[in-house]
Scaffold this active site. Structure first.
Site, PDB file in Angstrom:
ATOM      1  N   ARG A  76     -21.448   4.733 -11.991  1.00  0.00           N
ATOM      2  CA  ARG A  76     -21.184   4.154 -10.782  1.00  0.00           C
ATOM      3  C   ARG A  76     -22.003   5.201  -9.735  1.00  0.00           C
ATOM      4  NH1 ARG A  76     -15.200   4.626  -9.704  1.00  0.00           N
ATOM      5  NH2 ARG A  76     -15.259   2.757 -11.200  1.00  0.00           N
ATOM      6  N   ARG A 145     -13.926   9.944  -3.053  1.00  0.00           N
ATOM      7  CA  ARG A 145     -14.618   8.885  -3.794  1.00  0.00           C
ATOM      8  C   ARG A 145     -15.727   8.323  -2.525  1.00  0.00           C
ATOM      9  NH1 ARG A 145     -12.335   6.688  -8.439  1.00  0.00           N
ATOM     10  NH2 ARG A 145     -11.304   8.400  -9.728  1.00  0.00           N
ATOM     11  N   LYS A 211      -7.750  11.280  -7.736  1.00  0.00           N
ATOM     12  CA  LYS A 211      -8.800  10.650  -6.777  1.00  0.00           C
ATOM     13  C   LYS A 211      -8.119  10.454  -5.357  1.00  0.00           C
ATOM     14  CE  LYS A 211      -7.456   5.870  -8.331  1.00  0.00           C
ATOM     15  NZ  LYS A 211      -7.692   4.653  -9.028  1.00  0.00           N
ATOM     16  N   LYS A 213      -9.556   8.411  -1.713  1.00  0.00           N
ATOM     17  CA  LYS A 213     -10.191   7.355  -1.069  1.00  0.00           C
ATOM     18  C   LYS A 213     -10.165   7.425   0.430  1.00  0.00           C
ATOM     19  CE  LYS A 213      -9.708   4.505  -5.127  1.00  0.00           C
ATOM     20  NZ  LYS A 213      -9.402   3.079  -5.711  1.00  0.00           N
ATOM     21  N   CYS A 432     -11.555  -7.740 -10.615  1.00  0.00           N
ATOM     22  CA  CYS A 432     -12.009  -6.585 -11.328  1.00  0.00           C
ATOM     23  C   CYS A 432     -12.904  -6.933 -12.624  1.00  0.00           C
ATOM     24  CB  CYS A 432     -10.866  -5.811 -11.442  1.00  0.00           C
ATOM     25  SG  CYS A 432      -9.926  -6.093 -12.814  1.00  0.00           S
ATOM     26  N   CYS A 438     -13.251  -2.358 -19.630  1.00  0.00           N
ATOM     27  CA  CYS A 438     -12.266  -1.378 -19.104  1.00  0.00           C
ATOM     28  C   CYS A 438     -11.179  -1.333 -20.154  1.00  0.00           C
ATOM     29  CB  CYS A 438     -11.527  -2.082 -17.809  1.00  0.00           C
ATOM     30  SG  CYS A 438     -10.142  -1.129 -17.057  1.00  0.00           S
ATOM     31  N   CYS A 477      -5.056  -5.224 -14.943  1.00  0.00           N
ATOM     32  CA  CYS A 477      -4.190  -4.292 -15.207  1.00  0.00           C
ATOM     33  C   CYS A 477      -3.380  -4.010 -13.648  1.00  0.00           C
ATOM     34  CB  CYS A 477      -4.527  -3.236 -15.605  1.00  0.00           C
ATOM     35  SG  CYS A 477      -5.336  -2.043 -14.675  1.00  0.00           S
ATOM     36  N   CYS A 481      -7.410  -2.487  -8.598  1.00  0.00           N
ATOM     37  CA  CYS A 481      -8.780  -2.067  -8.369  1.00  0.00           C
ATOM     38  C   CYS A 481      -9.342  -3.448  -7.347  1.00  0.00           C
ATOM     39  CB  CYS A 481      -9.675  -2.050  -9.448  1.00  0.00           C
ATOM     40  SG  CYS A 481      -9.431  -0.478 -10.424  1.00  0.00           S
TER      41      CYS A 481
END
Length: 567
Positions: A76, A145, A211, A213, A432, A438, A477, A481
Site C-alpha cells: 500500500r 495511517r 491502527k 485513522k 472491498c 484478503c 467481512c 473497509c
C-alpha cells in the site's frame, strides 16, 4: 472500567517492544528467499506498508496436491489526500506490470494498493516507489495511517488549507525509526544508534495499541466520511478565514461477528482547537490512545472503546494532561453534505478536473474496457495530475479546457463508463477486495459488486427509484473497509455466500446503520431489498432518503415486510 490499564499484553505488543524499532529479522528474512515470511515478519511488515496474502481460490486444490499455497504480498502506498503528480502516477502504473498483477487498486482511504507481489520483488518495488518521492511507510500497522481529505482540487484558500494540513500531518506523524530506510532502501544504519532503537517521542517503543485513522473534511464535503475516523478533523471557516478545528474522536467501523463488545462507532465532537494548534491537538488525542488503548485484546484496541468505556467527559478531562488546557467548545458548523465530484468541474484557476468512476477502485484493463491504458495515455499525453478519492474513484486534475473533448473521446473509445452514464446506485457503491486475496474475507465483495448493482438497478427502476441517491457498501467481512455501516445499505460478509444486511444510515455519513438481517443468502438480497424499496417508494416522506426512511420506520416494521424465515 476501574480507571486502570490492564497490565496484560498481546504477543504483538511484545513483538513491537523487542523488534529494535520495527526491524526484527525482516532484512534477513527478505534475503533468505522462499515465498513467505515468519509470523513475526508478517506483523512487522504491516508497519512498512505490506500484508502477506495467498490465493484462496487455489489453496484447497494445491493442498490436495501437496503443494504450497500461492503466497504473495499486498503493498500500500501512503499518499495524503490521494494526490499524485503525473510522473508519480505513471511510475506506479509501470510498477503494476513490472512487479504486480497488472492492476492498481484505489482504497477507500485514497491510497493505492498493489496486489500479487512475490516476496523477492517486495524490496525493489518499495525502493521504486520511494524514488517517486512517495512511500509505503506507515501505510499499515499500529500507527497513524494515510491521512485523508476532500479530493476536490478547488483552487481556493479553504481547499489549499485542507491539502496542506493533510500533507503536514502525514509527514509529522510518521514513525521516527530508521528501520524502513535500512531494510528497504539500503541506507546505512545510524552510527550513533548502537543496539538501541531510535526514540519515538510520540508513539513510544510499542507504538499504538492499534491502527489510527485521521480524516480532514469541511461540512460542505464529507465524501471521505470524516466521522468514521479515530480522529475526524473538521475545519471551520468564515469565508477564507480559518476559525479553528472541531475534533471528533472515537470513530471506527471494525467489529467481529458474535462479539457484541465490538461494534462500529462514529466520532463524537468533543471540542475545538485553534488554527495554530492543530498538531498539538492531534498529538494529544494520539497520546491518550497510546496510553489507554487496550494492549491485550486487539479486537477492542481502537480509540472508540476508550471513549465508550471511560466516557466523553473523562476523555475531555484527560486530554488536558496532554494538550495543556481544555479543548475549546465546538465551533458552530453546518450540516454535512455529499457533493457530486465526478464528471467535469472548474477548479477556479482556469483549469478543469474530471472525476472518473472506477468500479471497486480497480484500475485495470478488461476485455471490454481499457481503463488503465486510457488513463495512462491521457496522463502521458496531457501531463495532468491525478487524485484518488475516498469513494474509490480517480480525478484527472489541472486539465486544460482545450483538451476536454479529446480526453472524453479517448475515454469513451476505450469503453470507459463516465458519470453521466451511471445510475446513482452504481456511482455510490463501494466494495472491498475480499476474495481471493484478503485473508479475513468470509465471502465475496469486489467480484459480486457489478452483478449485484445491475440487479438492484432493475429493482429500483421498477419502483421509480432509478435516479434516487442510495449508497451501497459491500464487504467480505465485518471489518468495514468499505465503510459498510455508514451508508444507506451495508452488505457484510457473514459466511460463504451469505451476508448480513444493514440499513438506516444516512447518505451524508452522520448516522450508523442497524443490522436488519444477520445471515441471508446472496441470491436473497435482491428480493429482500425489492420489498424494502417498494415500501420506500410507497410510504416515504418528502425529501426522505432511503436510510432515513428505514430509521423512521424501524427494524420491526421493516421485518414485517419480508417473508417468514428472513429475520
Amino acid at each position: 472500567m476501574d480507571g486502570t490499564v490492564s497490565p496484560k499484553r498481546s504477543g504483538v505488543e511484545l513483538l513491537k517492544e523487542t523488534s529494535h524499532g520495527l526491524r526484527g529479522r525482516l532484512a534477513e528474512e527478505l534475503a533468505e528467499g522462499g515465498l513467505q515470511v515468519s509470523e513475526d515478519g508478517y506483523n512487522l511488515l504491516k508497519f512498512h506498508g505490506s500484508y502477506e496474502q495467498f490465493d484462496r481460490d487455489t489453496a484447497t486444490a494445491r493442498k490436495q496436491q501437496k503443494l504450497e499455497k500461492e503466497y504473495s504480498f499486498m503493498l500500500r502506498v501512503r499518499m495524503p489526500g490521494g494526490r499524485m503528480t503525473a510522473a508519480q502516477y505513471l511510475a506506479l502504473d509501470g510498477l503494476a506490470d513490472e512487479y504486480s498483477n497488472g492492476t492498481l487498486r484505489i482504497t477507500t482511504r485514497q491510497a493505492i494498493q498493489f496486489h500479487g507481489i512475490i516476496k523477492g520483488n517486495l524490496k525493489p518495488t518499495i525502493a521504486a516507489i520511494n524514488r517517486t518521492l512517495l512511500t509505503t511507510q506507515a501505510a499499515c500497522g499500529d500507527v497513524v495511517r494515510n491521512v485523508t481529505t476532500t479530493p476536490a482540487p478547488i483552487r481556493d484558500a479553504v481547499h489549499a488549507r485542507l491539502e496542506a494540513d493533510a500533507n503536514f500531518l502525514s509527514h509529522a506523524l510518521l514513525p521516527k525509526t530508521h528501520a524502513y530506510h535500512e531494510i528497504f532502501l539500503d541506507e546505512a544504519a545510524r552510527a550513533d544508534l548502537g543496539t538501541e532503537a531510535e526514540e519515538e517521542p510520540l508513539y513510544g517503543e510499542t507504538y499504538l495499541p492499534r491502527k489510527f485513522k485521521i480524516g480532514i473534511a469541511t461540512p460542505s464535503d464529507n465524501t471521505i466520511d470524516v466521522l468514521t475516523n479515530d480522529l475526524g478533523i473538521i475545519p471551520i471557516f468564515e469565508g477564507d478565514t480559518l476559525l479553528g478545528y472541531n475534533m471528533a474522536v472515537g470513530g471506527g467501523l471494525g467489529m467481529t461477528h458474535n462479539k457484541p463488545e465490538t461494534y462500529p462507532r462514529l466520532g463524537t465532537v468533543i471540542g475545538s482547537v485553534g488554527p495554530d494548534e492543530l498538531l498539538a491537538g492531534v498529538e494529544a488525542v494520539i497520546r491518550l490512545q497510546r496510553d489507554y488503548g487496550d494492549r491485550f485484546n486487539r479486537r477492542r484496541a481502537r480509540l472508540k472503546y476508550v471513549v465508550d468505556d471511560r466516557g466523553v467527559d473523562w476523555v475531555k478531562a484527560e486530554l488536558v494532561t496532554y494538550f495543556g488546557k481544555p479543548f475549546a467548545e465546538p465551533l458552530p458548523m453546518e450540516p454535512f453534505r455529499m457533493p457530486e465530484l465526478l464528471g467535469w468541474h472548474e477548479q477556479g484557476d482556469g483549469r478543469l478536473w474530471l472525476g472518473i468512476p472506477v468500479p471497486s477502485g480497480r484500475i485495470a484493463d478488461t476485455d471490454g474496457v481499457r481503463l488503465r491504458r486510457a488513463i495512462r495515455e491521457i496522463v502521458q499525453t496531457y501531463q495532468v495530475n491525478v487524485t484518488m478519492t475516498g469513494q474509490q474513484d480517480l480525478f484527472l486534475v489541472d486539465v486544460d479546457p482545450a483538451h476536454r473533448s479529446a480526453i472524453e473521446t479517448h475515454l469513451r473509445e476505450a469503453g470507459v463508463t463516465l458519470t453521466e452514464d451511471l445510475t446513482p446506485l452504481a456511482r455510490w457503491t463501494l466494495a472491498c477486495p475480499a476474495l481471493p486475496t484478503c485473508g479475513l474475507a468470509l465471502t465475496e465483495a469486489e467480484r459480486v459488486r457489478d452483478p449485484m448493482v445491475a440487479g438492484l438497478e432493475q429493482v429500483l427502476d421498477r419502483h421509480g427509484l432509478k435516479n434516487e441517491r442510495i449508497s451501497l457498501r459491500i464487504t467480505g467481512c465485518p471489518n468495514g473497509c468499505a465503510r459498510t455501516y455508514a451508508g444507506d445499505i451495508g452488505l457484510v460478509g457473514r459466511m460463504p455466500g451469505h451476508y448480513a444486511i444493514y440499513v438506516g444510515g444516512d447518505f451524508e455519513g452522520t448516522r450508523l446503520s442497524f443490522r436488519l438481517l444477520d445471515r441471508i443468502k446472496e441470491e436473497q438480497i435482491e428480493p429482500t431489498l425489492d420489498r424494502l424499496f417498494a415500501a420506500f417508494a410507497r410510504d416515504r416522506q418528502a425529501e426522505e432518503g432511503f436510510g432515513d426512511f428505514c430509521t423512521r420506520v424501524g427494524a420491526e416494521a421493516l421485518l414485517q415486510l419480508l417473508p417468514a424465515g428472513h429475520a
